[in-house]
Design an enzyme around this catalytic site. Sequence first.
Site, mmCIF file in Angstrom:
data_model
loop_
_atom_site.group_PDB
_atom_site.id
_atom_site.type_symbol
_atom_site.label_atom_id
_atom_site.label_comp_id
_atom_site.label_asym_id
_atom_site.label_seq_id
_atom_site.Cartn_x
_atom_site.Cartn_y
_atom_site.Cartn_z
ATOM 1 N N SER A 244 0.877 -1.217 0.179
ATOM 2 C CA SER A 244 0.020 -0.129 -0.088
ATOM 3 C C SER A 244 0.966 1.228 0.021
ATOM 4 O O SER A 244 1.789 1.539 -0.913
ATOM 5 C CB SER A 244 -0.951 -0.041 1.090
ATOM 6 O OG SER A 244 -1.751 0.878 1.141
ATOM 7 N N HIS A 245 0.669 1.970 0.993
ATOM 8 C CA HIS A 245 1.473 3.194 1.234
ATOM 9 C C HIS A 245 2.850 3.274 1.507
ATOM 10 O O HIS A 245 3.406 4.180 1.407
ATOM 11 C CB HIS A 245 0.703 4.401 2.216
ATOM 12 C CG HIS A 245 0.620 3.482 3.438
ATOM 13 N ND1 HIS A 245 -0.315 2.633 3.798
ATOM 14 C CD2 HIS A 245 1.076 3.674 4.699
ATOM 15 C CE1 HIS A 245 -0.327 1.882 4.945
ATOM 16 N NE2 HIS A 245 0.457 2.825 5.417
ATOM 17 N N ASP B 76 -2.875 6.365 -3.412
ATOM 18 C CA ASP B 76 -1.627 5.608 -2.834
ATOM 19 C C ASP B 76 -1.259 4.544 -3.716
ATOM 20 O O ASP B 76 -1.660 4.291 -4.667
ATOM 21 C CB ASP B 76 -2.037 5.138 -1.473
ATOM 22 C CG ASP B 76 -3.139 3.843 -1.414
ATOM 23 O OD1 ASP B 76 -3.561 3.809 -2.316
ATOM 24 O OD2 ASP B 76 -3.004 3.209 -0.463
ATOM 25 N N ASP C 238 -1.410 1.275 -3.844
ATOM 26 C CA ASP C 238 -2.284 0.152 -4.468
ATOM 27 C C ASP C 238 -3.649 0.864 -4.787
ATOM 28 O O ASP C 238 -4.822 -0.084 -5.119
ATOM 29 C CB ASP C 238 -2.435 -1.350 -3.452
ATOM 30 C CG ASP C 238 -3.143 -0.635 -2.149
ATOM 31 O OD1 ASP C 238 -3.085 0.596 -1.954
ATOM 32 O OD2 ASP C 238 -3.917 -1.398 -1.520
ATOM 33 N N ASP D 141 -6.222 2.336 -3.280
ATOM 34 C CA ASP D 141 -7.412 2.292 -2.439
ATOM 35 C C ASP D 141 -7.715 3.562 -1.480
ATOM 36 O O ASP D 141 -8.626 3.794 -0.852
ATOM 37 C CB ASP D 141 -7.509 0.870 -1.695
ATOM 38 C CG ASP D 141 -6.180 0.600 -0.507
ATOM 39 O OD1 ASP D 141 -5.422 1.543 -0.544
ATOM 40 O OD2 ASP D 141 -6.190 -0.284 0.069
ATOM 41 N N ARG D 142 -6.666 4.387 -1.252
ATOM 42 C CA ARG D 142 -6.622 5.624 -0.814
ATOM 43 C C ARG D 142 -7.027 6.867 -1.477
ATOM 44 O O ARG D 142 -6.500 6.711 -2.669
ATOM 45 C CB ARG D 142 -5.482 5.724 0.237
ATOM 46 C CG ARG D 142 -5.032 4.665 1.285
ATOM 47 C CD ARG D 142 -4.370 5.014 2.435
ATOM 48 N NE ARG D 142 -4.048 4.101 2.908
ATOM 49 C CZ ARG D 142 -3.177 4.259 4.210
ATOM 50 N NH1 ARG D 142 -2.756 5.490 4.423
ATOM 51 N NH2 ARG D 142 -2.881 3.322 5.061
ATOM 52 N N LYS E 228 -11.806 -0.296 0.121
ATOM 53 C CA LYS E 228 -11.716 1.245 -0.236
ATOM 54 C C LYS E 228 -11.121 1.681 -1.455
ATOM 55 O O LYS E 228 -10.613 0.648 -1.983
ATOM 56 C CB LYS E 228 -11.118 1.843 0.864
ATOM 57 C CG LYS E 228 -9.568 1.378 1.285
ATOM 58 C CD LYS E 228 -8.879 2.208 2.386
ATOM 59 C CE LYS E 228 -7.483 1.715 2.495
ATOM 60 N NZ LYS E 228 -7.237 0.512 3.372
HETATM 61 C C1 VG1 Z 1 -3.451 1.643 8.425
HETATM 62 C C2 VG1 Z 1 -4.406 2.637 8.499
HETATM 63 C C3 VG1 Z 1 -5.693 1.963 8.541
HETATM 64 C C4 VG1 Z 1 -5.789 1.258 7.075
HETATM 65 C C5 VG1 Z 1 -4.527 0.227 6.799
HETATM 66 C C6 VG1 Z 1 -4.297 -0.303 5.380
HETATM 67 O O1 VG1 Z 1 -3.196 0.584 9.187
HETATM 68 O O2 VG1 Z 1 -4.353 3.222 9.886
HETATM 69 O O3 VG1 Z 1 -6.797 2.845 8.639
HETATM 70 O O4 VG1 Z 1 -6.876 0.222 7.037
HETATM 71 O O5 VG1 Z 1 -3.171 1.144 7.204
HETATM 72 O O6 VG1 Z 1 -4.632 0.709 4.568
HETATM 73 P P1 VG1 Z 1 -2.190 0.640 10.806
HETATM 74 O O7 VG1 Z 1 -2.611 -0.501 11.278
HETATM 75 O O8 VG1 Z 1 -0.908 1.037 10.078
HETATM 76 O O9 VG1 Z 1 -2.663 2.067 11.525
HETATM 77 V V1 VG1 Z 1 -4.047 0.443 3.042
HETATM 78 O O10 VG1 Z 1 -3.934 1.651 2.123
HETATM 79 O O11 VG1 Z 1 -2.440 -0.163 3.612
HETATM 80 O O12 VG1 Z 1 -4.784 -1.143 2.625
HETATM 81 CO CO CO Z 2 -3.783 1.302 0.172
#
Ligand code: VG1
Ligand code: CO
Length: 543
Positions: free
Chosen positions: A113-114, A277, A279, A281-282, A376
């Site tokens: 993801s990010h 982001d 992938d 989804d954000r 998302k």
């Molecule tokens: C983070 C965010 C959470 C989100 C998760 C996955 O998790 O706070 O809201 O669902 O990333 O997002 P954490 O446990 O680091 O707070 V993604 O865009 O990585 O699927």
């Molecule tokens: Co993501």
Amino acid sequence: MTPITVETTPIDGQKPGTSGLRKKTRVFMQPGYLENFVQAIFNGIGGAEGKSFVIGGDGRYFNATAIQTMLKMAAANGAAKVIVGQNGLLSTPAASNLIRQKKTDGGLILSASHNPGGIDEDFGVKYNTSNGGPAPEGITDAIFAETTSLNKYVTVEAPDVDLASIGTTEVAGMAVEVIDPVTDYQALMTTLFDFDKLRALFASGFTMRFDAMHAVTGPYAKAVLEEALGAPAGTVVNAVPLEDFGGGHPDPNPVWAKELMDLMMSDTSPDFGAASDGDGDRNMIVGRGQYVTPSDSLAVLAANAYLAPGYAAGLAGVARSMPTSAASDRVAEKLGIGSFETPTGWKFFGNLLDAGMATICGEESAGTGSNHVREKDGLWAVLLWLNILAERRQSVAEILTDHWGSYGRDYYSRHDYEAIPTDQANALVGSVRERLSVLPGQSFAGLAVTAADEFAYNDPVDGSVSKGQGLRIWFEGGARAVLRLSGTGTEGATLRVYLEQYADQAADHGLDAQVALAGVRAALVELCDMQAHIGRIDPDVMT
Ligand code: VG1
Ligand code: CO
């Protein structure tokens, strides 16, 4: 072809976190590491025999190599068919859509993801079930249990699949269909939004910049915004997915999308700005001179969704993760619809969406989505904003001001303390947890605590209980602080502090967020004795 059985040793550390298994890329690249986890997934879901899967990822370093490994293992485990995005690319929402549209048994999404990408950065693998959503805890627990006991995996010897060519081929008798990653997703978007009205909006001179952050959304945003909706070429920037995302963090927030933020705050700002982001989804939403917090974005989208064709009949309910601000709760209340508070992580929205109890969901971390998929969806949020702007013909700033006038404003910020030694982070959280019951009535930095608890979620659909989902502390005057440890980091622990301060309809809505939150921040820092525990009080990232 007979599968090859490879002897292996159990790996205790393969515990899926908030969003699948996330580790340093080099960890995933160790011999047998990825294979063990993939085999654990197949075992944990009761085998792959005769099943079909979607496989794709965000294009980061190791994406294509890992997909070839997965294809061979899926074939060896008896899978009937795998659908793969061309060049191994699929945004997370597009993968979710494909699982649903093509009615596969599940999907494997390769992404961190990010988190940054590259051989020295991060990699991740997540399993999604047949509803298109991240596997619920029952399944991730079963997968984890498998990782700690399995002593063999199976694979086949076969040439790599040409992921660049669209079409159907096979691996040891298993069908592999390479598809265009954008087509089906784009078709879904046309059923939800008024594309004619959006074309007219751009034709009228409306200007926008979409920053794909060198990640997977680039091809999707180009196809939808520039090609289908007629936004001028160059509207989408950083549109080519790169294995290292250009060296940045593909995290759409004011810190990592600074270039976009600077443009939007300048004299040459377009009408609308957005970013997505790694992938896809954000989303980050920013108007001319006006940043929109994800919590506010969720509330505004919920209040105005009826303006888009896909939501014209109204919403069944709105769900938000616990750390997300209460702004959307007040919208749900006014609309007289359901309002839900879930633990962090999209998997917790799945049951509410499947049961038709919630239509729109959101997280403070810039995730918003609806019942159109079970993830998302960054570009979806951008299109819903555009559809609302096209109908209301107001600026983002006007829409927000109007919203706060009707509902009040929740000043909001998340402060992240990254790469803290795990024992220090645990000690800090542990010391607050021990004192939760005696906090009410005590004052910190002049602010009295009114209530405190540790969030536990009782799923109203399947009755499952998820405990230990974050510490909540409410203060007098409408403030709240939440403490939680991240489940997606790959280095030490990341402490997340979520700060919120409500200002009612008549209050001043024009303060800087950090200024409005200074009181609750000081109280929290004192309450958890932050300096003593982690040796600092200044966060690494404030969003
Ligand atoms: C983070 C965010 C959470 C989100 C998760 C996955 O998790 O706070 O809201 O669902 O990333 O997002 P954490 O446990 O680091 O707070 V993604 O865009 O990585 O699927
Ligand atoms: Co993501």
